[in-house]
Write an enzyme that holds these catalytic residues in place. Structure first.
Site, short mmCIF file in Angstrom:
data_model
loop_
_atom_site.label_atom_id
_atom_site.label_comp_id
_atom_site.label_asym_id
_atom_site.label_seq_id
_atom_site.Cartn_x
_atom_site.Cartn_y
_atom_site.Cartn_z
N CYS A 2 0.82 -1.23 0.00
CA CYS A 2 0.00 0.00 0.00
C CYS A 2 0.85 1.27 0.00
O CYS A 2 1.92 1.32 0.60
CB CYS A 2 -0.88 0.06 1.24
SG CYS A 2 -1.86 -1.39 1.51
N ARG A 27 5.11 0.03 -5.84
CA ARG A 27 5.05 -0.81 -4.63
C ARG A 27 4.08 -1.96 -4.78
O ARG A 27 4.11 -2.91 -3.99
CB ARG A 27 4.63 0.06 -3.43
CG ARG A 27 5.66 1.12 -3.07
CD ARG A 27 5.06 2.17 -2.17
NE ARG A 27 4.66 1.66 -0.89
CZ ARG A 27 5.39 1.76 0.22
NH1 ARG A 27 6.56 2.33 0.17
NH2 ARG A 27 4.95 1.29 1.36
N TRP A 76 -3.22 -2.54 -1.35
CA TRP A 76 -2.87 -3.92 -1.73
C TRP A 76 -3.68 -4.79 -0.79
O TRP A 76 -3.44 -4.81 0.42
CB TRP A 76 -1.38 -4.13 -1.54
CG TRP A 76 -0.85 -5.43 -2.04
CD1 TRP A 76 -0.50 -5.74 -3.32
CD2 TRP A 76 -0.58 -6.61 -1.27
NE1 TRP A 76 -0.04 -7.02 -3.39
CE2 TRP A 76 -0.09 -7.58 -2.16
CE3 TRP A 76 -0.73 -6.95 0.08
CZ2 TRP A 76 0.28 -8.86 -1.75
CZ3 TRP A 76 -0.37 -8.22 0.49
CH2 TRP A 76 0.14 -9.16 -0.42
N ASN A 102 -1.86 1.66 5.98
CA ASN A 102 -1.06 0.51 5.52
C ASN A 102 -0.85 -0.39 6.72
O ASN A 102 -0.55 0.10 7.80
CB ASN A 102 0.34 0.94 5.06
CG ASN A 102 0.31 1.78 3.81
OD1 ASN A 102 -0.75 2.00 3.23
ND2 ASN A 102 1.47 2.26 3.41
N GLY A 103 -0.94 -1.70 6.52
CA GLY A 103 -0.71 -2.62 7.62
C GLY A 103 -1.96 -3.44 7.90
O GLY A 103 -2.88 -3.49 7.08
N LYS A 489 12.95 -14.97 -10.73
CA LYS A 489 12.75 -13.84 -11.65
C LYS A 489 11.73 -14.22 -12.73
O LYS A 489 10.84 -13.46 -13.05
CB LYS A 489 14.06 -13.42 -12.34
CG LYS A 489 15.09 -12.72 -11.51
CD LYS A 489 14.71 -11.35 -11.03
CE LYS A 489 13.95 -11.39 -9.77
NZ LYS A 489 14.46 -11.09 -8.53
N GLU A 492 8.18 -14.55 -11.33
CA GLU A 492 7.65 -13.26 -10.86
C GLU A 492 7.07 -12.42 -12.00
O GLU A 492 6.00 -11.84 -11.85
CB GLU A 492 8.78 -12.43 -10.21
CG GLU A 492 9.07 -12.77 -8.78
CD GLU A 492 10.18 -11.89 -8.19
OE1 GLU A 492 10.03 -11.47 -7.05
OE2 GLU A 492 11.20 -11.64 -8.88
N HIS A 508 16.74 -36.60 -8.00
CA HIS A 508 15.86 -37.08 -6.93
C HIS A 508 14.44 -36.58 -7.10
O HIS A 508 13.70 -36.46 -6.13
CB HIS A 508 16.42 -36.67 -5.57
CG HIS A 508 17.79 -37.24 -5.32
ND1 HIS A 508 18.01 -38.57 -5.13
CD2 HIS A 508 19.01 -36.64 -5.28
CE1 HIS A 508 19.30 -38.79 -4.97
NE2 HIS A 508 19.94 -37.62 -5.06
C1 G6P Z 1 9.08 -8.87 -2.00
C2 G6P Z 1 9.72 -8.41 -3.29
C3 G6P Z 1 10.97 -9.24 -3.55
C4 G6P Z 1 11.93 -9.12 -2.37
C5 G6P Z 1 11.25 -9.53 -1.06
C6 G6P Z 1 12.10 -9.17 0.14
O1 G6P Z 1 8.56 -10.14 -2.14
O2 G6P Z 1 8.81 -8.56 -4.37
O3 G6P Z 1 11.63 -8.75 -4.71
O4 G6P Z 1 13.05 -9.92 -2.60
O5 G6P Z 1 10.01 -8.83 -0.92
O6 G6P Z 1 12.18 -7.77 0.23
P1 G6P Z 1 13.34 -6.95 0.92
O7 G6P Z 1 12.96 -5.52 0.70
O8 G6P Z 1 13.33 -7.33 2.37
O9 G6P Z 1 14.61 -7.32 0.25
#
Ligand code: G6P
Length: 612
Positions: A2, A27, A76, A102-103, A489, A492, A508
């Site tokens: 958010c 974000r 979000w 947010n939260g 990647k 995502e 395995h």
């Molecule tokens: C989210 C992002 C990732 C990131 C992860 C940890 O899932 O989409 O790209 O690696 O958070 O975030 P940080 O800011 O703690 O590295």
């Protein structure tokens, strides 16, 4: 996750809010809304979808007055689906108090039930709406918004970055923080609030970071801060050092591509002033005061989420092999709930791009409470993690906007390499031996630039495999986490099912998936385990899998074994991941573009995950 932006001052508020919300789009969010305070009323407009949908809606209705106080939000979804009603702002029964949040409010159901019994009518399924009604309830007897918000927050359990407006007090907004970042921006006769600096940096660089449990009353001319328990707090005004161009696309179609291409510079920035090449040494100011703790540590524990966790895994290989320190790596979300046995001989590194990830922050607190030395490896300066750790190292990658992390990852790896070298030297590594490594590290940015000179084969791969349903990424040793990162990647941003595995572990289980349609990406640099990986390639070849090799420029043997070869320059084995991941970032990017996916705002993902 958010986004929040708020404004009070002489200018027309709506354009400031919309611009701020657009800057927070990266974000990740699924609905957006604004509230304006004007002529003793609060006007709220909100919409599921993108900020552009909200803007279209506002244009159509064409009825919003000029206002000098207002706030905007991108949501979000956590409680309740993303729709117009659940979008923020939320208001009380009379529409006099509006909140954006947010939260997560954990005890919202109990509070909601109580407020319903007292006649409050709720419109949404959100946890946030209870805050508007709870403040309304308290405001009936305490006619002071600042005080009413503080009292309300004493009843609330959970996390919040919160902004509150009241039509009865049109000369201020109230901002509060617990767990979700919030900063105030101070201009000439105007003030701002935002979830991160990107939303307000076009207007001011003077900021105040709120801490957990703090509530601020903000007017156009200043602010006052108290804890929720009424203790006055003096806050320092700080200056933001990055500028707008660093968070704009700079000619690239997507932030992700811009950030991939920034890596020669960002890796260099991580080393600047720290890597003493010809002395074969490293200087890290943020760790000097914990030198003895680092040298006497029983073990290191590296904690993170997502890509940052992958960086931690590479760090484990470096720290154990080069610095000989027993090292473990944990997911933050697992660490905090499994009663880890921690002593004051443990050193815990928290890796985080944003410095705000809720699970990583909670793991930090858990480790600290149990007596460990807690240190940060963080990108965002002034974020929560570095403010709660006892020391650490900023990775200096600059603002990362693309949701799929790229430059932050290679900067984290570079920083881990620096920490490793520093400890290795302190523990007795000879200068001559170290100089070989510091020179290798110093050469990495140039080698990254070399990879960008020939990206056409990677683009061709993306065209060839754009319709694949599955991908397998395999690597060994320090390149096993690179395989994990390559798979992450791809899924995502391209939404293709991808798995990363240690190459030898493939037999395995995943080997059952291999047929002539299965693309298998091998990370196979010419290092000490090259021959072992070649054996794994043969296992895939025997089952007709399609082999894509990420191999060194001088590796000629690989041509006869792989269907496709992507070349990377050679370096010292444990620094190899910094180079080897780059073609995988590019592959994921080109695949997403080929498949028409929204690269910078992939579905369901958030850049900064501030909920558990
Ligand atoms: C989210 C992002 C990732 C990131 C992860 C940890 O899932 O989409 O790209 O690696 O958070 O975030 P940080 O800011 O703690 O590295």
């Amino acid at each position: 996750m958010c986004g929040i932006v708020g404004y009070i001052g002489p200018k027309d508020t709506l354009p400031i809010l919309i611009e701020g919300l657009k800057r927070l789009e990266y974000r990740g969010y699924d609905s957006a809304g604004i509230a304006l305070s004007s002529n003793g009323k609060i006007l709220v407009r909100k919409k599921a979808g993108k900020v552009a949908d909200l803007v279209a809606d506002l244009k159509e209705s064409n009825e919003l007055p000029q206002a000098h106080l207002g706030m905007g939000h991108t949501r979000w979804a956590t409680h309740g689906e993303p729709n117009d009603i659940n979008a923020h702002p939320h208001v009380d029964c009379k529409g006099e108090i509006a909140v954006i949040h947010n939260g997560i409010i954990e005890n919202y159901l109990a509070i909601k039930t109580r407020l319903k019994q007292r006649g409050h009518i709720f419109k949404s399924e959100t946890d946030t709406e209870i805050l508007a009604h709870l403040i309304e309830e308290i405001y009936k007897t305490k006619k002071d918004l600042f005080g009413a918000v503080r009292l309300a927050l004493r009843e609330v359990r959970g996390t919040y970055g919160l902004v509150v407006l009241s039509s009865r007090e049109p000369d201020k907004f109230i901002a509060a923080r617990m767990g979700s970042p919030l900063i105030l921006g101070l201009g000439e006769g105007e003030s701002f609030v935002a979830a991160d600096a990107a939303a307000i940096i076009a207007h001011t660089r003077q900021v105040v970071y709120l801490n957990d449990g703090e509530v601020a009353e903000v007017t156009a001319h200043g602010f006052e801060t108290k804890t929720i328990y009424d203790v006055s707090i003096d806050k320092a005004i700080e200056e933001i050092t990055f500028d707008l161009s660093q968070i704009e696309r700079g000619g690239y179609e997507h932030f992700m591509m811009k950030e991939i291409h920034e890596q020669p510079e960002t890796i260099r920035n991580a080393m600047r002033g720290r890597l003493l090449v010809e002395e074969g040494n490293v200087r890290l100011g943020g760790l000097e005061h914990v030198r003895d703790k680092l040298l006497d540590a029983r073990r290191f524990i590296i904690i993170g989420c997502g890509t940052s966790w992958h960086a931690g895994l590479v760090g484990e290989y470096m720290l154990e092999h080069i610095a000989k320190v027993p090292t473990e790596v944990e997911y933050a979300s697992e660490f905090r709930y499994r009663s880890p046995v921690i002593t004051n001989n443990d050193v815990v590194f928290l890796i985080s791009q944003s410095g705000e990830t809720a699970d990583t922050l909670a793991a930090l607190r858990e480790a600290k409470a149990k007596g460990a030395t807690v240190l940060g490896i963080v990108n965002v300066v002034g974020s929560s993690i570095p403010r709660e750790t006892q020391g650490g190292v900023y990775v200096h990658a600059g603002p990362e906007i693309g949701v799929a992390s790229t430059k932050a990852f290679t900067s984290q790896l570079t920083t881990l390499a620096l920490i490793t070298l520093m400890i290795a030297r302190e523990k007795g590594m000879k200068k001559e031996e170290a100089v070989v490594l510091t020179r290798e590290l110093d050469a990495i940015p140039g080698k990254v630039s070399q990879i960008f000179k020939n990206v056409e084969p990677i683009r061709a791969l993306a065209r060839e495999f754009r319709d694949s349903k599955n991908f397998l990424f395999l690597g060994r040793g320090a390149n096993f986490p690179v395989a994990l990162e390559g798979a992450l990647k791809l899924k995502e941003i391209s939404y293709i099912h991808a798995e990363g595995y240690p190459a030898a572990e493939m037999k395995h289980g995943p080997i059952a998936l291999i047929d002539e349609k299965m693309p298998v990406v091998f990370v196979v640099p010419k290092d000490s385990i090259y021959e072992k990986v070649i054996s794994n390639i043969q296992e895939v070849r025997a089952r007709k899998g399609r082999i894509i090799a990420i191999a060194n420029e001088d590796d000629h043997e690989i041509n006869s074994m792989a269907d496709y070869v992507i070349r990377v320059p050679r370096t010292y084995g444990f620094f190899g991941p910094i180079l080897n991941v780059i073609p995988l970032q590019l592959l994921a990017y080109y695949m997403a573009v080929e498949r028409g996916c929204n690269v910078d705002q992939p579905r369901n993902l958030a850049k900064s995950v501030t909920v558990e």
